[in-house]
Scaffold this motif. Structure first.
Motif, mmCIF file in Angstrom:
data_model
loop_
_atom_site.group_PDB
_atom_site.id
_atom_site.type_symbol
_atom_site.label_atom_id
_atom_site.label_comp_id
_atom_site.label_asym_id
_atom_site.label_seq_id
_atom_site.Cartn_x
_atom_site.Cartn_y
_atom_site.Cartn_z
ATOM 1 N N LEU A 11 -4.231 9.209 2.451
ATOM 2 C CA LEU A 11 -5.511 9.479 3.104
ATOM 3 C C LEU A 11 -6.596 8.548 2.562
ATOM 4 C CD1 LEU A 11 -7.322 11.149 4.979
ATOM 5 C CD2 LEU A 11 -7.611 12.799 3.091
ATOM 6 N N VAL A 12 -6.625 8.383 1.241
ATOM 7 C CA VAL A 12 -7.598 7.476 0.628
ATOM 8 C C VAL A 12 -7.382 6.045 1.126
ATOM 9 C CG1 VAL A 12 -8.332 6.422 -1.546
ATOM 10 C CG2 VAL A 12 -7.929 8.892 -1.423
ATOM 11 N N ILE A 13 -6.123 5.631 1.202
ATOM 12 C CA ILE A 13 -5.804 4.283 1.686
ATOM 13 C C ILE A 13 -6.246 4.111 3.137
ATOM 14 C CG2 ILE A 13 -3.885 2.745 2.298
ATOM 15 C CD1 ILE A 13 -2.433 3.815 -0.211
ATOM 16 N N VAL A 66 1.006 5.974 10.733
ATOM 17 C CA VAL A 66 2.413 6.412 10.715
ATOM 18 C C VAL A 66 2.833 6.796 9.297
ATOM 19 C CG1 VAL A 66 4.791 5.737 11.264
ATOM 20 C CG2 VAL A 66 2.901 4.901 12.674
ATOM 21 N N GLU A 67 2.192 6.165 8.296
ATOM 22 C CA GLU A 67 2.521 6.427 6.900
ATOM 23 C C GLU A 67 2.350 7.897 6.507
ATOM 24 O OE1 GLU A 67 3.427 4.918 3.751
ATOM 25 O OE2 GLU A 67 4.499 3.697 5.193
ATOM 26 N N LEU A 123 0.819 -1.204 0.000
ATOM 27 C CA LEU A 123 0.000 0.000 0.000
ATOM 28 C C LEU A 123 0.858 1.262 0.000
ATOM 29 C CD1 LEU A 123 -2.773 -1.070 2.555
ATOM 30 C CD2 LEU A 123 -2.866 -1.094 0.054
ATOM 31 N N ALA A 124 1.960 1.235 0.739
ATOM 32 C CA ALA A 124 2.870 2.382 0.752
ATOM 33 C C ALA A 124 3.459 2.631 -0.628
ATOM 34 C CB ALA A 124 3.985 2.146 1.775
ATOM 35 N N ASN A 125 3.772 1.552 -1.333
ATOM 36 C CA ASN A 125 4.300 1.697 -2.691
ATOM 37 C C ASN A 125 3.308 2.421 -3.589
ATOM 38 O OD1 ASN A 125 6.642 0.353 -2.035
ATOM 39 N ND2 ASN A 125 5.941 -1.627 -2.763
ATOM 40 N N ALA A 157 0.152 14.924 -3.758
ATOM 41 C CA ALA A 157 -0.265 13.621 -4.294
ATOM 42 C C ALA A 157 -0.055 12.504 -3.274
ATOM 43 C CB ALA A 157 0.495 13.319 -5.578
ATOM 44 N N SER A 158 1.108 12.472 -2.632
ATOM 45 C CA SER A 158 1.417 11.401 -1.681
ATOM 46 C C SER A 158 0.476 11.408 -0.485
ATOM 47 C CB SER A 158 2.859 11.520 -1.200
ATOM 48 O OG SER A 158 3.765 11.205 -2.219
ATOM 49 N N LEU A 159 0.257 12.584 0.097
ATOM 50 C CA LEU A 159 -0.606 12.658 1.273
ATOM 51 C C LEU A 159 -2.067 12.372 0.914
ATOM 52 C CD1 LEU A 159 0.896 15.697 3.222
ATOM 53 C CD2 LEU A 159 1.308 13.252 3.544
ATOM 54 N N SER A 160 -2.488 12.782 -0.264
ATOM 55 C CA SER A 160 -3.859 12.497 -0.697
ATOM 56 C C SER A 160 -4.073 11.000 -0.867
ATOM 57 C CB SER A 160 -4.165 13.222 -2.014
ATOM 58 O OG SER A 160 -4.088 14.623 -1.847
#
Length: 460
Positions: A329-331, A358-359, A278-280, A323-326
């Motif tokens: 958030l969805v995940i 933490v992500e 998921l982080a990827n 983009a990364s934080l959005s």
């Protein structure tokens, strides 16, 4: 010469096919884990450990591909046709040698590696078999990545994206047949997943090689080695080897961290695998726009338009963070549903939600880290990202991971917090380095004198 008009819109257009391609490449590995999760939970943990080793191999190959993209885009910006051909041919030679050496190492050590990693005895056999089969085709993977990098430099990003789509579809079909024994095929489980991965990569290589020959006008020829282009080889290695050292150090540190996680048992290992997947996804667009920016910076530097470099980096940085934080958030909001795709184990669900929290911190740091380190390398400032990376990934991610996770007893959450701190600290250092402007002293390709001129106001 490739026509390039610098603008945020243009970089965004370049990033979209790279994003799709990276997402599909990510699926080629993670589809194995997803489809095997319905076959055996132990097999998921086995592939997770095997892919951790393969990640090191792919990173070694990828840094040379990145070096090819950086140097080639600068020569394209400078319109130096001879050097363009040299970069393509030398890249293929270097990657072929590196691939064969790495293959030999994996064939010899494929089981011993997992003994060193202290993975549970019940999954060591499957992990070893998967690694041996996938590792035997590293040359195919290396050549594919090299020709794909060349095509990207020539702005054929959509072509590479379509090849990734074909590879991914073939891998899914192959998995369905070979893992579960459909259409009369034997039921091979994890071995079937490995075979399917190799077949899809081979077909991808055939296609990108055909596109290279047809679209670039450059061949693989001994002409480019007479006399041997030492200067071009040195520049590729100057970019690639230090970056390779950093990436190797990072993945070795991840293996050490995985060794710490393995202490907690199969459930925690599986949670780590799912959260990493998921982080990827969360940072894949950041990687895509960072790669697009590297190509853009190559054209700008090759053409002597240095005044636009800082502006381009700042714009990319803002988009990457958003983009990364959005995405994370969805995940997080859909975490229960997402984890249910893999397992119904409530322990995995509960621990996974804590990790995703933490992500948010980790992805903030990683977004800045990815963009700034890639941009510094694109400008020729290679040594600082390497030195900073090696120091902090071991002193923060590994050392604090052991302290928080093992000594203080916070387990996987503590280890994840340490990795987040590592990303954030490195991000701050890279921002400071870029602001000093030292990268202007590290340029490797000089533009023709008539191209060294001021540029107009930024195109938005």
């Amino acid at each position: 010469m490739i026509a390039y008009q610098d603008s945020t819109k243009q970089v965004f257009k370049m990033s979209v096919p790279i994003f799709v391609e990276l997402l599909l490449q990510l699926l080629v590995g993670n589809v194995d884990q997803f489809m095997v999760s319905h076959y055996s939970q132990n097999s998921v943990a086995a592939i997770g450990n095997a892919n951790q080793v393969m990640n090191i191999v792919i990173i070694v190959l990828n840094v040379m591909s990145v070096a090819t993209t950086i140097l080639l885009s600068q020569y394209l910006g400078a319109d130096n046709r001879r050097k363009i051909g040299e970069v393509c041919n030398i890249s293929v030679l270097i990657i072929a040698v590196a691939s064969l050496v790495t293959t030999a190492a994996i064939v010899i050590l494929h089981r011993q590696i997992f003994v060193w990693m202290q993975i549970p005895e019940e999954i060591i056999g499957e992990a070893s078999s998967y690694l041996l089969i996938v590792g035997s085709c590293i040359l195919i993977q290396g050549l594919y990545m090299t020709f794909a990098a060349i095509l990207r430099s020539f702005a054929m990003l959509g072509h590479v994206m379509m090849v990734s789509l074909i590879m991914n579809l073939l891998n899914i079909v192959g998995n369905a047949i070979l893992i579960n024994g459909l259409l009369g095929a034997p039921r091979l489980g994890i071995v079937g997943a490995a075979i399917s991965t190799d077949i899809s990569k081979f077909i991808g290589l055939v296609i990108v090689f055909f596109l290279f020959l047809k679209k670039t006008g450059i061949g693989i020829s001994p002409v480019y080695f007479r006399p041997f282009p030492k200067d071009t080889a040195k520049k590729l290695l100057f970019i690639g080897l230090p970056s390779c050292g950093e990436e190797l150090s990072y993945n070795l540190s991840q293996i050490v961290i995985l060794g710490l996680i393995n202490i907690f048992g199969t459930t925690v290992i599986a949670t780590k695998v799912y959260c990493s997947m998921l982080a990827n996804v969360a940072y894949v667009y950041t990687t895509a726009i960072a790669q697009a920016t590297q190509i853009a910076l190559g054209y700008l530097i090759g053409a002597g338009q240095l005044d636009r470099v800082s502006y381009r980096v700042k714009r990319t940085l803002g988009i990457s963070i958003l983009a990364s934080l959005s995405l994370i958030l969805v995940i997080f909001l859909g975490s229960d549903w997402i984890f249910s795709l893999f397992t119904d184990d409530p322990a995995v669900h509960a621990l996974g939600r804590e990790i995703i929290l933490v992500e948010f911190l980790l992805e903030l740091g990683r977004a800045v880290n990815i963009v700034m380190s890639r941009c510094l390398v694109a400008a020729g400032d290679v040594k600082v990202p390497v030195a900073v990376g090696v120091v902090f990934m071991w002193s923060v991610a590994v050392a604090l991971g052991y302290l928080f996770g093992i000594v203080l007893g916070y387990g996987l959450v503590g280890i994840w917090i340490a990795m987040a701190l590592d990303e954030c600290v490195r991000a701050v250092v890279f921002l400071i380095r870029f602001r000093t402007g030292k990268w202007r002293e590290k340029l490797m390709v000089n533009a023709p004198a008539d191209q060294l001129k001021p540029v107009e106001e930024p195109v938005l």
